[in-house]
Write a protein that holds these residues in place. Structure first.
Motif: not given
Length: 300
Positions: A251-253, A263-266, A272-275
């Protein structure tokens, strides 16, 4: 009897030191002790690493006596009184190196060192290093053949100490500690270590798919609780936490190198659950993914 137990325990004991900075070499030397010679009493705030090349050297630290033979290493600690409790009986060769460094974080047995513990990788927005460690044996016996060339060069450099060779001396000093740490990590073939390595390989292969405990049980043929204990013993993380750490590194990258939505990064990293992704990111990195991205962009 108690002293014998302390000596046996010390042979398995290691010191965990925080780095950076690396331990700084203050001085290094080689001495030949003739029969009847004995080390004087001393207490000072540096580490004193003794490496016996030949003979037998006697040293007591805070009332715990050690008899060191050829190939034995003993690390005397800052603030502890050490003294030769008896004269040497045969000609004895000893290398010694003094280091300046902070007190050890903790002491632990060789088999407790978390060699595979995942450290936080530095990024181009960091202004302080992440926590890192070096492990130094309190006492051990090792094959000196891989250490003697380093020690002899260190002694030679110190005899002709100058601006030109000061940096080289510090590099050799770090290499000496590195070789000692390698000796500690050589015996890593116990069953729990082998399974821990197997679990890591499995999680890396499945990454970034979502963690699936039952699937891991069926593919590795071990109970999930037992696998969790083994992995945590050697990495400090459960399988789920290990999988999450890999996801957050990805995710950092993505946050640094793309303009994808959260949302797309998650989804890309398997959450898939962005929260829930945001909570995981904050737990692992200490800040929200949005703040992480904005801090990075403010520096470029």
């Amino acid at each position: 009897m108690e002293r014998d137990k302390q000596r046996r325990d010390a042979k398995m004991e290691c010191l965990e030191l925080a780095i950076p900075p690396l331990p700084q070499c203050l001085t290094v030397g080689y001495s030949k002790w003739m029969p009847g010679m004995q080390h004087f009493e001393r207490n000072f705030n540096v580490y004193d690493l003794l490496i016996v090349k030949s003979g037998c050297f006697y040293m007591t630290e805070n009332d715990v006596p050690y008899a060191l033979g050829a190939g034995d290493i003993l690390l005397l600690e800052p603030g502890k009184t050490h003294v030769g409790h008896r004269p040497v009986e045969v000609e004895t060769e000893v290398y010694w190196t003094h280091y300046l460094h902070a007190s050890p974080i903790r002491k632990l047995r060789q088999d407790q060192i978390p060699w595979s513990y995942i450290l936080t990788r530095g990024t181009d927005i960091d202004q302080l290093p992440s926590e890192q460690y070096v492990y130094v044996p309190k006492q051990m016996r090792t094959d000196l053949r891989h250490l003697l060339p380093i020690l002899d060069e260190m002694v030679d450099l110190h005899r002709m100490f100058s601006v030109k060779n000061a940096f080289r001396l510090q590099l050799l000093s770090a290499e000496l500690l590195h070789r000692l740490q390698l000796s500690l990590s050589a015996g890593r073939h116990e069953r729990s270590r082998q399974l821990s390595d197997q679990i890591e390989d499995y999680l890396l292969r499945r990454h970034p798919l979502p963690f699936d405990g039952p699937l891991m049980e069926s593919e590795l043929h071990f109970n999930i609780d037992y696998m969790s204990r083994c992995l945590k013993r050697h990495t400090g993380l459960s399988p789920l936490q290990y999988a999450h750490r890999l996801q957050m590194q990805d995710a950092c990258t993505l946050l640094r190198q793309t303009d994808l939505s959260l949302q797309a990064v998650a989804e890309r990293v398997g959450q898939p659950n962005v929260n829930y992704f945001v909570r995981l990111f904050r737990q692992n990195l200490g800040i929200s993914p949005g703040r992480y991205r904005s801090q990075y962009k403010s520096l470029i």
